[in-house]
Each structure stands twice: as structure tokens, then as C-alpha cells.
Design a protein around this motif. Structure first.
Motif, PDB file in Angstrom:
ATOM      1  N   VAL A 105      31.094 -16.354  -1.855  1.00  7.51           N
ATOM      2  CA  VAL A 105      32.178 -16.141  -2.813  1.00  7.51           C
ATOM      3  C   VAL A 105      31.676 -16.684  -4.144  1.00  7.51           C
ATOM      4  O   VAL A 105      31.792 -17.874  -4.434  1.00  7.51           O
ATOM      5  N   GLU A 106      31.098 -15.810  -4.947  1.00 11.75           N
ATOM      6  CA  GLU A 106      30.305 -16.245  -6.096  1.00 11.75           C
ATOM      7  C   GLU A 106      31.099 -16.959  -7.182  1.00 11.75           C
ATOM      8  O   GLU A 106      30.563 -17.816  -7.882  1.00 11.75           O
ATOM      9  N   ASP A 107      32.390 -16.614  -7.347  1.00 11.19           N
ATOM     10  CA  ASP A 107      33.138 -17.263  -8.420  1.00 11.19           C
ATOM     11  C   ASP A 107      33.360 -18.745  -8.126  1.00 11.19           C
ATOM     12  O   ASP A 107      33.792 -19.495  -8.999  1.00 11.19           O
ATOM     13  N   ARG A 108      33.064 -19.178  -6.914  1.00  9.66           N
ATOM     14  CA  ARG A 108      33.176 -20.593  -6.553  1.00  9.66           C
ATOM     15  C   ARG A 108      31.815 -21.269  -6.555  1.00  9.66           C
ATOM     16  O   ARG A 108      31.657 -22.377  -6.042  1.00  9.66           O
ATOM     17  N   LEU A 109      30.831 -20.577  -7.105  1.00 11.44           N
ATOM     18  CA  LEU A 109      29.479 -21.113  -7.211  1.00 11.44           C
ATOM     19  C   LEU A 109      28.941 -20.990  -8.625  1.00 11.44           C
ATOM     20  O   LEU A 109      27.733 -21.058  -8.839  1.00 11.44           O
ATOM     21  N   THR A 110      29.832 -20.804  -9.576  1.00  9.56           N
ATOM     22  CA  THR A 110      29.416 -20.626 -10.964  1.00  9.56           C
ATOM     23  C   THR A 110      30.115 -21.643 -11.866  1.00  9.56           C
ATOM     24  O   THR A 110      31.084 -22.280 -11.469  1.00  9.56           O
ATOM     25  N   GLY A 111      29.617 -21.757 -13.095  1.00 15.47           N
ATOM     26  CA  GLY A 111      30.220 -22.671 -14.064  1.00 15.47           C
ATOM     27  C   GLY A 111      30.240 -24.094 -13.548  1.00 15.47           C
ATOM     28  O   GLY A 111      29.244 -24.617 -13.043  1.00 15.47           O
ATOM     29  N   ALA A 112      31.402 -24.739 -13.643  1.00 16.58           N
ATOM     30  CA  ALA A 112      31.550 -26.128 -13.202  1.00 16.58           C
ATOM     31  C   ALA A 112      31.415 -26.267 -11.690  1.00 16.58           C
ATOM     32  O   ALA A 112      31.164 -27.358 -11.175  1.00 16.58           O
ATOM     33  N   TYR A 113      31.568 -25.153 -10.968  1.00 20.55           N
ATOM     34  CA  TYR A 113      31.488 -25.198  -9.513  1.00 20.55           C
ATOM     35  C   TYR A 113      30.079 -24.936  -8.990  1.00 20.55           C
ATOM     36  O   TYR A 113      29.863 -24.943  -7.775  1.00 20.55           O
ATOM     37  N   LYS A 114      29.127 -24.701  -9.867  1.00 27.68           N
ATOM     38  CA  LYS A 114      27.765 -24.434  -9.411  1.00 27.68           C
ATOM     39  C   LYS A 114      27.079 -25.753  -9.084  1.00 27.68           C
ATOM     40  O   LYS A 114      26.921 -26.623  -9.934  1.00 27.68           O
ATOM     41  N   PRO A 115      26.640 -25.916  -7.835  1.00 26.13           N
ATOM     42  CA  PRO A 115      25.920 -27.146  -7.478  1.00 26.13           C
ATOM     43  C   PRO A 115      24.627 -27.266  -8.269  1.00 26.13           C
ATOM     44  O   PRO A 115      24.005 -26.261  -8.613  1.00 26.13           O
ATOM     45  N   LYS A 116      24.236 -28.483  -8.515  1.00 26.69           N
ATOM     46  CA  LYS A 116      22.976 -28.740  -9.209  1.00 26.69           C
ATOM     47  C   LYS A 116      21.822 -28.777  -8.212  1.00 26.69           C
ATOM     48  O   LYS A 116      20.732 -28.257  -8.488  1.00 26.69           O
ATOM     49  N   ARG A 117      22.068 -29.385  -7.074  1.00 25.01           N
ATOM     50  CA  ARG A 117      21.007 -29.591  -6.093  1.00 25.01           C
ATOM     51  C   ARG A 117      21.502 -29.255  -4.681  1.00 25.01           C
ATOM     52  O   ARG A 117      22.711 -29.201  -4.416  1.00 25.01           O
ATOM     53  N   ILE A 118      20.545 -29.093  -3.763  1.00 34.17           N
ATOM     54  CA  ILE A 118      20.893 -28.785  -2.375  1.00 34.17           C
ATOM     55  C   ILE A 118      19.772 -29.274  -1.459  1.00 34.17           C
ATOM     56  O   ILE A 118      18.600 -29.268  -1.840  1.00 34.17           O
ATOM     57  N   ILE A 119      20.164 -29.743  -0.266  1.00 34.91           N
ATOM     58  CA  ILE A 119      19.193 -30.000   0.792  1.00 34.91           C
ATOM     59  C   ILE A 119      19.405 -28.896   1.813  1.00 34.91           C
ATOM     60  O   ILE A 119      20.449 -28.860   2.488  1.00 34.91           O
ATOM     61  N   PRO A 120      18.477 -27.961   1.955  1.00 37.33           N
ATOM     62  CA  PRO A 120      18.643 -26.859   2.911  1.00 37.33           C
ATOM     63  C   PRO A 120      18.635 -27.355   4.355  1.00 37.33           C
ATOM     64  O   PRO A 120      18.074 -28.406   4.664  1.00 37.33           O
ATOM     65  N   PHE A 121      19.254 -26.596   5.233  1.00 37.01           N
ATOM     66  CA  PHE A 121      19.225 -26.923   6.656  1.00 37.01           C
ATOM     67  C   PHE A 121      17.790 -26.946   7.152  1.00 37.01           C
ATOM     68  O   PHE A 121      16.997 -26.046   6.861  1.00 37.01           O
ATOM     69  N   LYS A 122      17.438 -27.978   7.909  1.00 36.17           N
ATOM     70  CA  LYS A 122      16.139 -28.058   8.569  1.00 36.17           C
ATOM     71  C   LYS A 122      16.285 -27.890  10.084  1.00 36.17           C
ATOM     72  O   LYS A 122      15.319 -27.568  10.767  1.00 36.17           O
ATOM     73  N   ILE A 123      17.488 -28.140  10.590  1.00 39.86           N
ATOM     74  CA  ILE A 123      17.763 -28.004  12.011  1.00 39.86           C
ATOM     75  C   ILE A 123      18.529 -26.714  12.230  1.00 39.86           C
ATOM     76  O   ILE A 123      19.614 -26.526  11.644  1.00 39.86           O
ATOM     77  N   ASN A 124      17.988 -25.814  13.060  1.00 38.01           N
ATOM     78  CA  ASN A 124      18.654 -24.533  13.267  1.00 38.01           C
ATOM     79  C   ASN A 124      19.765 -24.652  14.309  1.00 38.01           C
ATOM     80  O   ASN A 124      19.961 -25.703  14.927  1.00 38.01           O
ATOM     81  N   ARG A 125      20.455 -23.553  14.517  1.00 37.75           N
ATOM     82  CA  ARG A 125      21.612 -23.577  15.405  1.00 37.75           C
ATOM     83  C   ARG A 125      21.228 -23.918  16.844  1.00 37.75           C
ATOM     84  O   ARG A 125      21.925 -24.687  17.519  1.00 37.75           O
ATOM     85  N   ASP A 126      20.132 -23.357  17.333  1.00 35.40           N
ATOM     86  CA  ASP A 126      19.709 -23.630  18.709  1.00 35.40           C
ATOM     87  C   ASP A 126      19.427 -25.118  18.911  1.00 35.40           C
ATOM     88  O   ASP A 126      19.806 -25.701  19.938  1.00 35.40           O
ATOM     89  N   ALA A 127      18.772 -25.744  17.937  1.00 35.68           N
ATOM     90  CA  ALA A 127      18.480 -27.172  18.029  1.00 35.68           C
ATOM     91  C   ALA A 127      19.762 -27.990  17.975  1.00 35.68           C
ATOM     92  O   ALA A 127      19.894 -29.013  18.666  1.00 35.68           O
TER      93      ALA A 127
END
Length: 360
Positions: A105-127
Motif C-alpha cells: 500500500v504505497e501511500d503508507r510508504l511515502t513522505g513522512a511514512y517512508k522508512p529510512k532504514r530496514i533490516i530484511p528478513f534473514k530467517i525464512n518461513r520454513d526455518a
């Protein structure tokens, strides 16, 4: 409007793959770098009319139907299967429950709502599922309902909104300290009590103090999810969210200052107190803490979550999506607890009776 990233080879929705740390098509297994899905890095090749950005992938928007209702819920239509996607005002990434198509839902990821940083998932669903199964089977009194496949299938990968704070702090501490020493002269032992006035002025920089900004996630549980490895923080790209759930923050960083201030006060106090060493006893008389300007950075951190109800009570299992640390309260089956108690009593009684026979 929700957005999905289409595979240029077969048209299926591409998802972020925690194993390769790249985008992967679940149908044809094509792999692409996340940077290839960066709107800002498309060098102006993004066409709002055709939805084409750069080379090699299509960005497709959904024409959603916004509906009024309680909790500001909205529905959108999934173009893959036509099913409705239900999202509240804070949801920023969803997964179609019918066809599994991931959408942002892109309008919640823009402007003031856009995160600056992220730690991506390293553990998958099976794990994550394996970790849950191992955890749940370690408890002999765990209700059978929590071990069922229908419960396990509810586990979801969620990016939780956090504010990461950088603080400068100073602590001026005054303490009374005492050293006790003993000296022996001949047959006489002398004990001396030496008193000291101790003053400390300690300055420290605290980096990346996390505080979750989600109303749905319990603060204490989120604090226990720490620590995250912030060396793996990456600049935010929406493509990282594909295939996972995500929420935007409920609270601005200013609203959470008091909570973070308490943590800073605790950290600087412990740091200063630890410098007063080598004494028999220490009594802190004065502790003056000064916090200077801070910086707050909006980030998304990965968590695997499983929610269910048992006997009318909510149960939540959470797993750090980067480190694998588990935070959960294990419910107890009353039936199993009773059977366990009876079994223990019977075994104990049998042992006592056998012991009596041998004594005779």
C-alpha cells in the motif's frame, strides 16, 4: 493504492527471498537484485501511464475501492484473483489470503511514512516454522491445539515499525564509598574503615536505541526481541516488503520520548556506577543526568508472529526474523497438568512402597 512487483519472465508476483537477500519469483525461480525495483534509482524511466520502471519488470497498481467503516478499514481488489484485500489505516504491506499475491500500500510508504532504514528478513518461513515446532514440543504441558497444523499455518512474517534513537547523555554522580582493611600486629587484629568522597562526570553516546512504534505489539515483548544486529541495516526499498506483512508507525518519535528517556537514564546510570569500583561499599547520594539533543530514525525490523486463542486468552509466539531469538509465553493445558500431577503422584507412591518392601 496497492502495488505488486511482477516477474518479467512469467508475470508472477516476485517476493523478497531471505536466503539470497534478493527478489525471487516463486514460479520460474528468476532472481533479481532489490535495487532493480527502486523507483528512485530508475533514472526517470518510470512511466506512470504504463507502470514500467527501468528494464526488466512491471509495476502494477490496483484500483482499490475505499470503504468507510469502523477502525478506518479499507478494501482493495487483488488483480490476480479478484478477491478483496482488507487493510486498516496502518497496514503498508498485505498478502492475498486466497491466491497469496503480495501487495504494497504505497501511500503508507511515502513522505513522512517512508522508512529510512530496514533490516530484511534473514530467517525464512520454513526455518521459523521449525523453530516454533521445536519450541512447542519442549513443553510437555503445552496444549495440543498449539501443535496442530492449522495453528502452525498462521505464522506470519511482519515488519514492525521502530524508531531508532541516538542520544548524548551525561551523568554527574556523587557517592560515599568505604574501604575496609584489616591489619594484624602480633596477636592483635586492627580493622580500618576508610571513607571516600567519590565524584564522577561521565559522558556517553548511545546509538540505535530501539522503541517499537506499533500499537498492536506489546512493548515489553518487543524489548525482549533485542538485540538486533544494526550492522545489517539497509536503506529502505519497498521491494524488501514483498511477500511479508508490514505496518507503518502508530506513534511519532516525540510521543515515545519518555519511554526512551527512561532507558537512556538507566544505561548512563549503570555505566557511571560501574566506574566506581574497588570499594567495600558504595552509597550513591546524588545522580544528575542530562540528556542532550537526540536523533530519531524510522526503521522496519523483522518479526515472525503467531497469534491464537486458548481458553479465551490470547497467546502470541514471536521470533526475531534476523537472529532467531524467541519471545513467547507458554500456555499450560489444565488436562495435561492434572494428568502429569496424578502420574507423578502414582510413580512417587510406587517408589515409596518398593522402598518400604526392601527395608522390611
Amino acid at each position: 493504492m496497492p502495488t505488486t512487483y511482477k516477474c518479467p519472465s512469467c508475470g508472477a508476483a516476485m517476493e523478497f527471498d531471505s536466503d539470497t537477500q534478493k527478489m525471487k519469483c516463486p514460479q520460474c525461480q528468476r532472481i533479481m537484485d532489490v535495487s532493480e525495483f527502486d523507483m528512485d534509482a530508475a533514472d526517470g524511466n518510470y512511466d506512470e501511464n504504463t507502470g514500467f520502471a527501468g528494464e526488466g519488470y512491471e509495476k502494477e497498481s490496483y484500483d482499490g475501492e475505499a470503504t468507510g467503516g469502523t477502525m478506518n478499514m479499507k478494501t482493495y481488489h487483488c488483480t490476480s484473483c479478484g478477491a478483496e484485500l482488507l487493510a486498516d489505516e496502518y497496514t503498508s504491506a498485505v498478502i492475498c489470503s486466497f491466491c497469496g499475491n503480495p501487495s504494497l500500500v504505497e501511500d503508507r510508504l511515502t513522505g513522512a511514512y517512508k522508512p529510512k532504514r530496514i533490516i530484511p528478513f534473514k530467517i525464512n518461513r520454513d526455518a521459523a516454522v521449525d523453530a516454533y515446532k521445536k519450541w512447542v514440543h519442549k513443553g510437555p504441558l503445552t496444549p495440543a491445539a498449539l501443535k496442530s497444523q492449522s495453528t502452525i499455518e498462521k505464522i506470519s512474517g511482519l515488519y514492525v515499525p521502530f524508531w531508532l534513537y541516538d542520544y548524548k547523555a551525561e551523568d554527574r554522580m556523587i557517592a560515599d564509598a568505604e574501604k575496609i582493611r584489616t591489619i594484624r600486629r602480633g596477636n592483635t587484629e586492627y580493622t580500618y574503615h576508610d571513607h571516600f568522597y567519590v565524584y564522577r562526570d561521565v559522558e556517553a553516546d548511545f546509538k540505535k536505541i530501539p522503541a517499537d512504534a506499533s500499537e498492536k505489539m506489546e512493548d515489553g515483548a518487543m524489548d525482549k526481541m533485542e538485540p538486533y544486529n544494526y550492522a545489517e541495516l539497509k536503506d529502505f526499498e519497498p521491494a524488501y516488503l514483498s511477500g511479508y506483512l508490514s505496518e507503518r508507525y502508530n506513534f511519532m518519535h516525540q510521543q515515545m520520548e519518555e519511554r526512551v528517556n527512561r532507558r537512556v537514564d538507566k544505561y548512563i546510570t549503570e555505566l557511571t556506577r560501574d566506574t566506581i569500583a574497588g570499594y567495600s561499599s558504595v552509597n550513591v547520594r546524588h545522580n544528575d543526568i542530562r540528556r542532550n539533543n537526540y536523533n530519531a530514525e524510522y526503521a522496519l525490523l523483522p518479526v515472525w508472529v503467531l497469534n491464537c486463542r486458548y481458553h479465551g486468552k490470547d497467546f502470541q509466539f514471536m521470533l526475531n526474523g534476523q537472529t532467531g531469538k524467541i519471545v513467547a509465553d507458554r500456555p499450560i493445558s489444565k488436562g495435561k497438568a492434572f494428568a502429569w500431577g496424578v502420574g507423578t503422584f502414582v510413580v512417587s507412591l510406587a517408589v515409596m512402597m518398593l522402598g518400604g518392601m526392601f527395608i522390611l
